[in-house]
Design a protein around this motif. Sequence first.
Motif, short mmCIF file in Angstrom:
data_model
loop_
_atom_site.label_atom_id
_atom_site.label_comp_id
_atom_site.label_asym_id
_atom_site.label_seq_id
_atom_site.Cartn_x
_atom_site.Cartn_y
_atom_site.Cartn_z
N ILE A 157 -3.09 5.83 -4.78
CA ILE A 157 -2.74 5.80 -3.36
C ILE A 157 -3.45 6.94 -2.64
O ILE A 157 -3.29 8.11 -2.98
CB ILE A 157 -1.22 5.97 -3.16
CG1 ILE A 157 -0.46 4.81 -3.80
CG2 ILE A 157 -0.89 6.06 -1.66
CD1 ILE A 157 1.05 5.01 -3.80
N TYR A 159 -3.89 8.39 1.37
CA TYR A 159 -3.11 8.22 2.60
C TYR A 159 -3.52 9.22 3.66
O TYR A 159 -4.12 10.26 3.38
CB TYR A 159 -1.62 8.35 2.29
CG TYR A 159 -1.20 9.72 1.80
CD1 TYR A 159 -0.72 10.69 2.68
CD2 TYR A 159 -1.28 10.06 0.44
CE1 TYR A 159 -0.35 11.96 2.24
CE2 TYR A 159 -0.91 11.31 0.00
CZ TYR A 159 -0.45 12.25 0.90
OH TYR A 159 -0.09 13.51 0.47
N PHE A 175 4.46 3.03 -1.18
CA PHE A 175 3.31 2.31 -0.61
C PHE A 175 3.77 1.03 0.07
O PHE A 175 3.26 0.65 1.13
CB PHE A 175 2.30 1.99 -1.72
CG PHE A 175 1.08 1.25 -1.23
CD1 PHE A 175 -0.02 1.93 -0.76
CD2 PHE A 175 1.04 -0.15 -1.24
CE1 PHE A 175 -1.15 1.25 -0.30
CE2 PHE A 175 -0.08 -0.84 -0.80
CZ PHE A 175 -1.18 -0.13 -0.32
N ARG A 185 -1.67 -1.17 5.55
CA ARG A 185 -2.10 -0.87 4.19
C ARG A 185 -3.43 -1.55 3.87
O ARG A 185 -3.82 -2.52 4.53
CB ARG A 185 -1.05 -1.33 3.17
CG ARG A 185 0.35 -0.78 3.42
CD ARG A 185 0.42 0.72 3.23
NE ARG A 185 1.80 1.19 3.09
CZ ARG A 185 2.48 1.79 4.05
NH1 ARG A 185 1.93 1.99 5.24
NH2 ARG A 185 3.73 2.21 3.83
N MET A 249 -2.44 3.89 4.55
CA MET A 249 -2.42 4.01 3.09
C MET A 249 -3.28 2.91 2.50
O MET A 249 -3.24 1.76 2.95
CB MET A 249 -1.01 3.85 2.52
CG MET A 249 -0.15 5.07 2.51
SD MET A 249 1.32 4.77 1.48
CE MET A 249 2.56 5.52 2.53
N LEU A 251 -4.82 1.54 -1.47
CA LEU A 251 -5.00 1.68 -2.91
C LEU A 251 -6.50 1.71 -3.18
O LEU A 251 -7.20 0.71 -2.97
CB LEU A 251 -4.34 0.52 -3.64
CG LEU A 251 -2.80 0.54 -3.60
CD1 LEU A 251 -2.23 -0.79 -4.09
CD2 LEU A 251 -2.25 1.69 -4.43
#
Length: 371
Positions: A157, A159, A175, A185, A249, A251
């Motif tokens: 993650i 952010y 998340f 996201r 955020m 990934l």
Amino acid sequence: MNTPFELDQIEILAQKARSGAISRRSFTQLAVALMGTAAVSLRGTPVLAQSGELVFVNWGGDAMTAYDTAYGAPFLAESGITVKQDGSGPSEGAIQAQFESGKPAWDIVDADPFSAQALGKKGMMEPIDYTVVDKTKTREGFGWEYAASSYFYSYIIAYDATKYGDNPPKSMADFFDVEKFPGKRGMYKWGAGMWEALLMGDGVAPADLYPLDIERAHKKLEAFKGNVAGYWGGGAESQSMLMNGDASMVLVWSTRAKLLEQDSGGDITFIWDQGLIAPGSMAVIKGNPGGAEAAMKFIASAQDPARQLVMFNLLAQGPANPATDALLPPEEARFNPVDPANAAKQIPLNMEWYEANYGAALDAYLAIISA
């Protein structure tokens, strides 16, 4: 991105060049015409090895220079064998096509271990010769029959720290919690690591992830996808989603973590908590033109800790040889996905599950995100 058809045309040209039907100069000129100069400069034209040489196939861009600097040049100095870098991308399908041609042009490939294992069990890959490649120079649990561990990265993650202040995300549950952590996201387009993240976000304990409950993961994705700004397919794309403010955020691959912090002046940062560690590997196509013996020697030479340190410095790849960890200064070790302190917070992707299930799971995942 070049289409499979265009890449097939390049392979036809390469076969003509190898047989002498066209000159190498003509091959390069025609490859440029088909691929475009931008693609050639990024990935390089497909490489044709001379006798006594090896071709190492990676994913292009900066990786070509990095692999040559870290591994190719030192191997040439110690063995006299030139290793040519080919950035045309060793996908599972491309590796299989090389083998099935009957005259592969590739020797060593930067492959996902689960792909190498699947192809190896079909007789398409050379078993790793662990009398040459030193299994003690790999991390425990990361040695495979048809793939030799070569580096690590993680899905973690990243952010926007300006949005969350003293209350940063600490888990995959955070998340997926847009009430407690508002904002859009970003997720990975090709599924790997996302199923694990979705399941942990849905309350599954890390120890209980495998075998992955794909139906449950996709149910979570269906309910959540309205909060996803986009699905990235490359590292630069994931980085821009945060830098441009499209998502708060994302990934991301851990190899982008340092760049994100540097480029944002610290406004964007990351956590290792519940990250997913993914291994990279080197594998050898059965019947490779340079011979399995020379290919295994190259793989063994790439286990050297000092050489893996060069790769970490150039591409932020986590070293496969744990002896390299001691060479990293503390300020750099925090960017290493397999530094003991960082690895303890993460979960390794299960290569056996991916080998057996990846294709069908990805098809279902892509159907959801593209709907």
